[in-house]
Enzyme design. Sequence first.
Site, short mmCIF file in Angstrom:
data_model
loop_
_atom_site.label_atom_id
_atom_site.label_comp_id
_atom_site.label_asym_id
_atom_site.label_seq_id
_atom_site.Cartn_x
_atom_site.Cartn_y
_atom_site.Cartn_z
N ASN A 10 0.81 -1.20 0.10
CA ASN A 10 -0.01 -0.03 -0.18
C ASN A 10 0.97 1.40 0.13
OD1 ASN A 10 -1.75 1.94 0.42
ND2 ASN A 10 -2.37 1.46 2.70
N TRP A 11 0.89 1.65 -1.31
CA TRP A 11 1.81 2.93 -1.34
C TRP A 11 1.63 4.14 -0.59
CZ3 TRP A 11 3.15 2.39 -7.16
CH2 TRP A 11 4.06 1.36 -7.63
N LYS A 12 0.32 4.30 -0.11
CA LYS A 12 -0.39 5.46 0.28
C LYS A 12 -0.22 6.71 -0.41
CE LYS A 12 0.30 3.14 4.70
NZ LYS A 12 0.28 3.25 6.31
N HIS A 96 -9.14 1.76 5.33
CA HIS A 96 -7.69 1.64 5.95
C HIS A 96 -8.10 2.84 7.30
CE1 HIS A 96 -3.72 2.86 6.65
NE2 HIS A 96 -3.42 1.74 6.05
N GLU A 98 -6.34 5.02 8.27
CA GLU A 98 -5.98 6.36 7.96
C GLU A 98 -7.05 7.19 7.14
OE1 GLU A 98 -2.32 5.73 5.65
OE2 GLU A 98 -1.29 5.29 7.51
N GLU A 168 -4.95 -4.63 11.04
CA GLU A 168 -4.07 -3.65 11.14
C GLU A 168 -4.23 -2.77 12.42
OE1 GLU A 168 -1.95 -2.42 7.21
OE2 GLU A 168 -3.57 -0.87 7.60
N GLY A 174 3.29 2.21 10.55
CA GLY A 174 4.24 3.07 10.55
C GLY A 174 4.87 3.74 11.68
N SER A 214 3.89 -2.20 10.24
CA SER A 214 5.51 -2.36 10.23
C SER A 214 5.92 -3.65 9.86
CB SER A 214 5.86 -1.90 11.82
OG SER A 214 5.55 -0.63 12.12
N GLY A 235 3.07 -1.13 4.12
CA GLY A 235 3.14 0.12 3.60
C GLY A 235 4.65 0.61 3.27
N GLY A 236 5.27 0.96 4.33
CA GLY A 236 6.76 1.61 4.21
C GLY A 236 7.51 0.71 3.31
O1 LIG Z 1 -1.52 -0.29 4.67
C1 LIG Z 1 -0.43 -0.71 5.22
C2 LIG Z 1 -0.45 -0.17 6.59
O2 LIG Z 1 -0.78 0.79 6.99
C3 LIG Z 1 0.94 -0.41 7.29
O3 LIG Z 1 1.82 0.56 6.82
P1 LIG Z 1 3.52 0.40 7.51
O4 LIG Z 1 3.74 -1.09 7.03
O5 LIG Z 1 4.09 1.54 6.93
O6 LIG Z 1 3.41 0.01 8.92
#
Ligand SMILES: O=C[C@H](O)COP(=O)(O)O
Length: 253
Positions: A10-12, A96, A98, A168, A174, A214, A235-236
């Site tokens: 998920n690149w956000k 999500h 967020e 999640e 994050g 994470s 994500g990251g």
């Molecule tokens: O959609 C992905 C999640 O929000 C996890 O993000 P992260 O892997 O950067 O903690």
Amino acid sequence: MSRKPIIAGNWKMNKTVKEAHEFVEAVKDKVPSADLVDSVVAAPFLALDRLVADAKGSDLKISAENVHFENSGAFTGEVSPVMLEDLGVQYAIIGHSERRAMFAETDETVNKKVLASFAHHLIPIVCVGETLDEREGGKWQSVVKNQVTKAFAGVPSDQAADVVVAYEPIWAIGTGKSASSDDANEVCAYIRKTVADLYDETVAAKVRIQYGGSVKPATIGDLLAQSDIDGALVGGASLQPESFLALLDAVKG
Ligand SMILES: O=C[C@H](O)COP(=O)(O)O
């Protein structure tokens, strides 16, 4: 029953179209066979048209990070499931944390989006998870059960089996603080039990449940070894081709 793992990046709100294109060009011929694992990248809307074309003929699948529940109309700034289907997008992340926290997503809109996604051949990746306060207050079961129950409302059992649920815990997103594999599995097993209560054991055994928060190449192996974790929403660690491919390597073992 064995469930095919699904690893989704998920690149956000990251990457220009050019950067997204370069990423897909770098990974598309290196992802494992889709017989083994579903490899997905969820990208900003602007990049989706290009990425679907880039990934065509490969085993990489493209997801949206959100979708509206109406097909068209006066919803300034939104993107409909009709538009995503038209592009050939295959998945949509829904709910999500967020979006729930910053863009007024509710359990009701999540449910409408799940139903709208199925109406347009998009597989929903439905995110659920508790806050730190809710976990420390011993409320994670009721929070997660409520989110799952509302998300699946009105979804027939044949479609319910295709829903991907992403657990999640909000405190792990994050932050670098991942849930332990055992704790994550406990919640994922509880989600599966909730689906069994809503439908039956057959549907619950088919639903794929990801962990997100994470996740790194070094930690994904332990997570995937758990009984009720069928993949990861990342994500990251999904932003660089090498890291994304390393996450997928963990599935190959
Ligand atoms: O959609 C992905 C999640 O929000 C996890 O993000 P992260 O892997 O950067 O903690």
